[in-house]
Motif scaffolding. Structure first.
Motif, PDB file in Angstrom:
ATOM      1  N   ASN A   1       5.648  -1.796   4.512  1.00  0.00           N
ATOM      2  CA  ASN A   1       6.408  -0.884   4.193  1.00  0.00           C
ATOM      3  C   ASN A   1       5.952   0.248   3.240  1.00  0.00           C
ATOM      4  O   ASN A   1       6.573   0.709   2.428  1.00  0.00           O
ATOM      5  CB  ASN A   1       7.625  -1.763   3.402  1.00  0.00           C
ATOM      6  N   THR A   2       4.637   0.417   3.434  1.00  0.00           N
ATOM      7  CA  THR A   2       4.039   1.367   2.351  1.00  0.00           C
ATOM      8  C   THR A   2       4.622   2.580   2.865  1.00  0.00           C
ATOM      9  O   THR A   2       4.851   3.090   4.048  1.00  0.00           O
ATOM     10  CB  THR A   2       2.530   1.428   2.887  1.00  0.00           C
ATOM     11  N   GLU A   3       4.691   3.602   1.864  1.00  0.00           N
ATOM     12  CA  GLU A   3       5.125   5.000   2.087  1.00  0.00           C
ATOM     13  C   GLU A   3       4.311   5.841   2.844  1.00  0.00           C
ATOM     14  O   GLU A   3       3.117   5.660   3.163  1.00  0.00           O
ATOM     15  CB  GLU A   3       5.016   5.801   0.605  1.00  0.00           C
TER      16      GLU A   3
ATOM     17  N   LEU B   1      -1.745   1.926   0.567  1.00  0.00           N
ATOM     18  CA  LEU B   1      -1.973   0.917   1.122  1.00  0.00           C
ATOM     19  C   LEU B   1      -2.660  -0.370   0.356  1.00  0.00           C
ATOM     20  O   LEU B   1      -3.505  -0.159  -0.313  1.00  0.00           O
ATOM     21  CB  LEU B   1      -3.013   1.193   2.634  1.00  0.00           C
ATOM     22  N   PRO B   2      -2.341  -1.711   0.803  1.00  0.00           N
ATOM     23  CA  PRO B   2      -3.266  -2.667   0.073  1.00  0.00           C
ATOM     24  C   PRO B   2      -4.457  -2.819   0.225  1.00  0.00           C
ATOM     25  O   PRO B   2      -5.036  -2.309   1.369  1.00  0.00           O
ATOM     26  CB  PRO B   2      -2.245  -3.962   0.582  1.00  0.00           C
ATOM     27  N   ASN B   3      -5.194  -3.143  -0.758  1.00  0.00           N
ATOM     28  CA  ASN B   3      -6.729  -3.213  -0.621  1.00  0.00           C
ATOM     29  C   ASN B   3      -7.389  -3.982   0.543  1.00  0.00           C
ATOM     30  O   ASN B   3      -8.340  -3.663   1.226  1.00  0.00           O
ATOM     31  CB  ASN B   3      -7.242  -3.701  -1.822  1.00  0.00           C
ATOM     32  N   GLU B   4      -6.479  -5.124   0.831  1.00  0.00           N
ATOM     33  CA  GLU B   4      -6.912  -5.895   2.061  1.00  0.00           C
ATOM     34  C   GLU B   4      -6.841  -5.338   3.403  1.00  0.00           C
ATOM     35  O   GLU B   4      -7.552  -5.545   4.285  1.00  0.00           O
ATOM     36  CB  GLU B   4      -6.269  -7.493   1.941  1.00  0.00           C
ATOM     37  N   ILE B   5      -6.002  -4.258   3.322  1.00  0.00           N
ATOM     38  CA  ILE B   5      -5.742  -3.480   4.632  1.00  0.00           C
ATOM     39  C   ILE B   5      -6.937  -2.478   4.616  1.00  0.00           C
ATOM     40  O   ILE B   5      -7.844  -2.204   5.668  1.00  0.00           O
ATOM     41  CB  ILE B   5      -4.502  -2.921   4.782  1.00  0.00           C
ATOM     42  N   VAL B   6      -7.131  -1.781   3.606  1.00  0.00           N
ATOM     43  CA  VAL B   6      -8.177  -0.567   3.621  1.00  0.00           C
ATOM     44  C   VAL B   6      -9.349  -1.186   3.738  1.00  0.00           C
ATOM     45  O   VAL B   6     -10.397  -0.684   4.366  1.00  0.00           O
ATOM     46  CB  VAL B   6      -8.056   0.098   2.196  1.00  0.00           C
TER      47      VAL B   6
END
Length: 441
Positions: A68-70, A32-37
């Motif tokens: 669209n993260t795995e 996940l992108p850092n801004e989401i985490v």
């Protein structure tokens, strides 16, 4: 599902199932992108690292991550204490105790279960819905789809609700987006042929002699000229930007389906539906989708005719086929809940509360849906969770004390309730043997 114990509380949730390509909806947290985490809250009290990651993944989806993260294609077994801790974090303690009882009654190790249940009591309940994941405001973004002005075909089935239909048509006259047609499939008796003549709208007013909701919607979709289908109802009220907000959602998220939000007249949008997220339900009274979706997965299943959950089945079918459906709070509508006409007149409006003592509970289409997609065991878990609550009238369904009362009342009515469930199960079996009635576009 990433936490096994969710099967007891959400046995027939869309996200309990893997999609046809073998993937789940839950993102692998490391990707996940850092801004989401940064918008997720780690739980330090989990015993296993895997449970911590699964919890963050569950948070991401339920707080509104769209990307669209795995994603996970399988889940590992977790310690029992982590299962109980997860439930305590997101569900009321009554439901955690309910799961404990089910586990004990199914002959799980009582010492291990009770110990894990007791040790997890220090878990702090999450308020994750207060801080959903932030998305750019799609209403402030330029939309090429809106600018291209595709023809939108609005589908409205109606049955003896002219009083309410005129109000929603008046709302459509005020739409900011102008390139649309309305297909009204009118099953009313008597049929008012000139009803639509005074509205400044492009209306195709089509009479249908048979009172059949899913036939009506399918007919309208087949006759539609637009490349985009908007689904509405005869007893809702919409804002002037309803069509435009649906279009913007489709465009901004590159979605196949924009699933709008209902809320009762005099109320407001529920907190869990107040932000953009991957849709976990689909309602044909407030949605927009590309017409090609029906070409990919078919029209509505007429096994649900005069019964409930035909839209839920369609939404599940879309999910299983990997179509992207986004819950859209900007395209909301007020549910007037007309007391007459519509499904109330032609069949079962309430899926779990029959009007007669020896009528099926729940209505057969519910068990047809559950058994077809989730299997026998999950269907039984769903019955166990929903049927006792259905003893209490619909207006009290969000009253926790009344729900508990319903559980005790159901014990006294147990023989009758079992008979109702058996009747429903047998009728659902007949539907399953007949097979789906899904026409291809």
């Amino acid at each position: 599902m990433l936490f096994l114990f969710l099967k007891y509380l959400q046995p027939t949730h869309y996200f309990q199932l893997y999609r046809k390509d073998g993937t789940s909806i839950f993102p692998i947290i490391e990707n996940l992108p850092n801004e989401i985490v940064e918008q997720l809250v780690p739980e330090a009290k989990f015993k296993s690292e895997k449970a911590r990651k699964y919890d963050l993944s569950w948070q991401a989806v339920n707080k509104g991550y769209i990307g669209n993260t795995e994603v996970y294609t399988s889940f590992e077994k977790l310690p029992v204490i982590d299962e109980y801790r997860f439930l305590r974090k997101y569900f009321h303690s009554i439901w955690v105790f309910y799961v404990l009882m089910l586990r004990l009654l199914s002959f799980k190790n009582p010492f291990r279960e009770f110990s894990a249940w007791k040790k997890s009591r220090d878990t702090v309940r999450s308020n994750y819905l207060n801080k959903p994941i932030k998305h750019p405001d799609c209403n402030k973004q330029q939309s090429s789809l809106v600018e291209d002005k595709p023809l939108v075909s609005v589908v409205i089935p109606t049955l003896n609700r002219y009083k309410y239909l005129k109000d929603v048509l008046a709302d459509f006259e005020k739409q900011t987006y102008k390139n649309f047609e309305i297909l009204i499939i009118d099953q009313s008796q008597p049929f008012q042929k000139v009803f639509c003549k005074d509205f400044n709208l492009k209306i195709h007013h089509i009479q249908q002699n048979e009172p059949a909701l899913w036939l009506a919607r399918n007919t309208a979709i087949e006759k539609s000229e637009g490349s985009i289908i908007a689904l509405s109802e005869d007893d809702v009220r919409i804002g002037p930007d309803w069509i435009e907000n649906h279009l913007r959602c489709l465009d901004f998220f590159k979605a196949d389906i924009s699933a709008g939000v209902f809320y009762p007249e005099g109320s407001s949008i529920p907190k869990e539906r107040s932000f953009f997220c991957v849709a976990s339900q689909f309602a044909t009274g407030n949605a927009m989708l590309y017409k090609d979706v029906f070409k990919k997965i078919g029209l509505f299943d007429r096994q649900f005719e005069k019964q409930r959950m035909g839209d839920g089945e369609f939404g599940l079918r879309a999910y299983l086929n990997g179509l992207k459906s986004i819950s859209n709070p900007y395209a909301s509508c007020i549910d007037v809940k007309a007391g007459t006409g519509g499904l109330r007149q032609m069949g079962s409006w309430d899926a779990f509360r029959p009007k007669k003592l020896f009528a099926p509970r729940p209505i057969p289409s519910v068990l047809y849906l559950y058994r077809k997609y989730y299997g026998r065991k999950r269907s039984l878990l769903a019955i166990l969770k929903t049927v006792p609550q259905s003893i209490i009238p619909y207006r009290y369904k969000k009253n926790k004390k009344m729900m508990v009362l319903g559980l005790f009342i159901s014990l006294f009515l147990f023989p009758f309730v079992v008979l109702q469930v058996v009747i429903s199960w047998r009728l659902a079996t007949k539907k399953l043997r007949e097979g789906a009635m899904i026409k291809r576009l």
